[in-house]
Design an enzyme around this catalytic site. Structure first.
Site, short mmCIF file in Angstrom:
data_model
loop_
_atom_site.label_atom_id
_atom_site.label_comp_id
_atom_site.label_asym_id
_atom_site.label_seq_id
_atom_site.Cartn_x
_atom_site.Cartn_y
_atom_site.Cartn_z
N CYS A 76 0.83 -1.20 0.00
CA CYS A 76 0.00 0.00 0.00
C CYS A 76 0.87 1.26 0.00
O CYS A 76 1.55 1.53 -0.97
CB CYS A 76 -1.00 -0.04 1.16
SG CYS A 76 -2.33 1.18 0.98
N HIS A 174 -3.81 -4.96 0.22
CA HIS A 174 -3.28 -5.48 1.48
C HIS A 174 -3.37 -7.01 1.47
O HIS A 174 -4.42 -7.57 1.77
CB HIS A 174 -4.09 -4.93 2.66
CG HIS A 174 -3.85 -3.49 2.90
ND1 HIS A 174 -2.85 -3.04 3.73
CD2 HIS A 174 -4.46 -2.38 2.41
CE1 HIS A 174 -2.86 -1.72 3.75
NE2 HIS A 174 -3.82 -1.29 2.95
N GLU A 176 -2.28 -9.04 3.59
CA GLU A 176 -2.54 -9.51 4.96
C GLU A 176 -4.02 -9.44 5.33
O GLU A 176 -4.44 -10.03 6.32
CB GLU A 176 -1.70 -8.71 5.97
CG GLU A 176 -2.17 -7.31 6.26
CD GLU A 176 -1.83 -6.26 5.22
OE1 GLU A 176 -2.12 -5.08 5.47
OE2 GLU A 176 -1.29 -6.60 4.14
#
Length: 192
Positions: A76, A174, A176
């Protein structure tokens, strides 16, 4: 060992938790030697470009990151700061990628937030990931398409969802927070 760069910003703990779920040990650090000796480095990001770049400069991380030789993954804002000029705060990034960062035109809802598909996959990061898989995005600024673009997302206009140059990899989304596909991308990065 995986080093997650600490710079008083970013979603550091979300990234560390995702690595823990994969059974990988990591350390959150701004220590130059630990970062240099790490097998892999992750440069996470949530925040504002100019204030984050100021913090990186104060710690000397803006000079260290471009010189790393092991695989590095920017996420990001981390991806955006690895690029050249950034319209957010008229910020100069580290210039690892020859791509500029622009603000989305206000033709639709900004920020681009939520799940979106990526296409034109051209990286080892996408092993076992299918064209048009969904990833989670939260951003008001985007990296322009360039020779380093390895996947594309379309929101208002096409932009670089991922970039790659030598040992440097970057994702606007993202991983994650992107479920199974994001976990697979992190696994693929860890295998490099």
């Amino acid at each position: 060992m995986i080093a997650i760069i600490k710079y008083n910003g970013g979603n550091v703990h979300s990234v560390q938790n995702a690595l823990n779920r994969l059974g990988e040990k990591s350390i959150v650090t701004d220590d130059f030697e630990l970062i240099r000796k790490a097998d892999k480095v992750i440069f996470p990001g949530v925040g504002e470009a100019s204030s984050t770049m100021k913090l990186l400069k104060e710690k000397g991380l803006d000079k260290l990151i471009p010189k790393l030789t092991q695989p590095v993954l920017g996420i990001c804002l981390g991806m955006q700061l690895m690029c050249g000029s950034n319209e957010e705060g008229n910020t100069m990034g580290m210039g690892i990628f020859d791509s500029n960062v622009k603000k989305f035109p206000s033709e639709n809802i900004v920020p681009h937030m939520g799940w979106n598909t990526i296409m034109d996959l051209k990286s080892t990061l996408f092993s076992e990931i299918s064209e048009n898989d969904d990833f989670y995005f939260v951003h008001s600024y985007f990296c322009e398409l360039s020779d380093f673009t390895t996947s594309v997302c379309d929101y208002i206009l096409p932009f670089s969802a991922t970039l790659q140059k030598d040992n440097f990899f970057a994702a606007q989304f993202h991983p994650e927070k992107s479920g199974k596909s994001g976990s697979q991308l992190l696994k693929n990065f860890l295998k490099i």
